[in-house]
Design a protein around this motif. Sequence first.
Motif, short mmCIF file in Angstrom:
data_model
loop_
_atom_site.label_atom_id
_atom_site.label_comp_id
_atom_site.label_asym_id
_atom_site.label_seq_id
_atom_site.Cartn_x
_atom_site.Cartn_y
_atom_site.Cartn_z
N ARG A 76 20.20 -56.66 21.68
CA ARG A 76 20.08 -55.78 22.84
C ARG A 76 21.22 -54.77 22.88
NH1 ARG A 76 22.10 -54.75 27.56
NH2 ARG A 76 23.62 -56.42 27.50
N LEU A 77 22.43 -55.25 22.63
CA LEU A 77 23.60 -54.36 22.63
C LEU A 77 23.53 -53.35 21.50
CD1 LEU A 77 26.41 -56.91 23.54
CD2 LEU A 77 25.52 -55.07 24.99
N GLU A 78 23.03 -53.77 20.34
CA GLU A 78 22.88 -52.84 19.23
C GLU A 78 21.86 -51.75 19.56
OE1 GLU A 78 21.90 -55.50 16.02
OE2 GLU A 78 24.00 -55.70 15.41
N ARG A 79 20.74 -52.14 20.20
CA ARG A 79 19.73 -51.14 20.61
C ARG A 79 20.33 -50.18 21.64
NH1 ARG A 79 16.47 -55.71 20.72
NH2 ARG A 79 16.56 -55.78 22.99
N GLU A 80 21.08 -50.74 22.57
CA GLU A 80 21.72 -49.92 23.60
C GLU A 80 22.72 -48.95 22.96
OE1 GLU A 80 24.78 -50.84 27.16
OE2 GLU A 80 22.92 -52.01 27.22
N ALA A 81 23.50 -49.44 22.02
CA ALA A 81 24.48 -48.58 21.34
C ALA A 81 23.77 -47.48 20.56
CB ALA A 81 25.36 -49.42 20.41
N GLU A 82 22.67 -47.83 19.89
CA GLU A 82 21.91 -46.84 19.14
C GLU A 82 21.33 -45.78 20.08
OE1 GLU A 82 17.84 -46.77 16.54
OE2 GLU A 82 19.18 -48.47 16.22
N SER A 83 20.83 -46.23 21.21
CA SER A 83 20.28 -45.30 22.19
C SER A 83 21.36 -44.36 22.73
CB SER A 83 19.65 -46.08 23.35
OG SER A 83 19.24 -45.22 24.37
N ARG A 84 22.52 -44.91 23.00
CA ARG A 84 23.63 -44.08 23.49
C ARG A 84 24.11 -43.12 22.42
NH1 ARG A 84 27.29 -47.84 27.51
NH2 ARG A 84 25.58 -48.30 28.93
N GLU A 85 24.09 -43.57 21.18
CA GLU A 85 24.50 -42.70 20.08
C GLU A 85 23.54 -41.52 19.95
OE1 GLU A 85 24.81 -43.25 15.34
OE2 GLU A 85 25.81 -44.79 16.52
N LYS A 86 22.24 -41.80 20.08
CA LYS A 86 21.25 -40.72 20.03
C LYS A 86 21.44 -39.76 21.21
CE LYS A 86 17.63 -43.24 17.59
NZ LYS A 86 16.31 -43.88 17.71
N GLU A 87 21.70 -40.32 22.38
CA GLU A 87 21.93 -39.48 23.57
C GLU A 87 23.17 -38.62 23.38
OE1 GLU A 87 22.63 -39.93 28.40
OE2 GLU A 87 22.23 -41.71 27.20
N LEU A 88 24.22 -39.21 22.84
CA LEU A 88 25.46 -38.46 22.60
C LEU A 88 25.22 -37.34 21.60
CD1 LEU A 88 28.49 -38.20 23.12
CD2 LEU A 88 28.86 -39.87 21.30
N TYR A 89 24.47 -37.63 20.54
CA TYR A 89 24.14 -36.61 19.55
C TYR A 89 23.39 -35.46 20.21
CZ TYR A 89 22.05 -34.30 15.54
OH TYR A 89 21.66 -33.37 14.63
N SER A 90 22.43 -35.80 21.06
CA SER A 90 21.65 -34.79 21.76
C SER A 90 22.54 -33.96 22.69
CB SER A 90 20.54 -35.48 22.57
OG SER A 90 19.82 -34.53 23.31
N LEU A 91 23.44 -34.62 23.39
CA LEU A 91 24.35 -33.91 24.29
C LEU A 91 25.29 -32.99 23.52
CD1 LEU A 91 25.20 -36.75 26.83
CD2 LEU A 91 23.84 -34.69 27.28
N LYS A 92 25.76 -33.45 22.37
CA LYS A 92 26.62 -32.60 21.55
C LYS A 92 25.85 -31.37 21.08
CE LYS A 92 29.87 -36.04 19.78
NZ LYS A 92 30.33 -36.78 18.59
N HIS A 93 24.60 -31.58 20.69
CA HIS A 93 23.76 -30.48 20.26
C HIS A 93 23.55 -29.49 21.42
CE1 HIS A 93 20.84 -28.36 17.88
NE2 HIS A 93 19.88 -28.58 18.76
N ASP A 94 23.28 -30.02 22.61
CA ASP A 94 23.12 -29.17 23.79
C ASP A 94 24.39 -28.39 24.09
OD1 ASP A 94 20.56 -30.15 24.03
OD2 ASP A 94 21.00 -31.46 25.75
#
Length: 131
Positions: A76-94
Amino acid sequence: MAKKNTADVLINGKVYTISGYESTAYLQRVAVYLNEMEEQVSQMEGYRRLATEEKQLLKNMNLADEYFKMKDEKERLEREAESREKELYSLKHDLIDARMEKENLTKRIEELEKKLEEKEKQSQQGNRRYR
């Protein structure tokens, strides 16, 4: 290759010599954990009446239960970390897109300010001619 360590540990009132590639502190920690588990299950109602094999089965079941709960939590924590990593990538792109847009708008403002200055100069020159 890692060095094999050996430690004398006290488990359930008996001294055992155990070895492994982990540190002796880790081996002691495992022994402490097993003693804590023994203490915990021995307080359960009816534990003392169980046969030795049943007591061991109960401890094994508790270990398996804890293992699977921790494994599920890890996943669960790995999925959450992966989701946050994707969100962070998206925010950096924005953020990069926003910075580029800001630069473009700043350039456009500068261009328009120059045009306005030129128009004002032309207007002032035109007004001087008619006086």
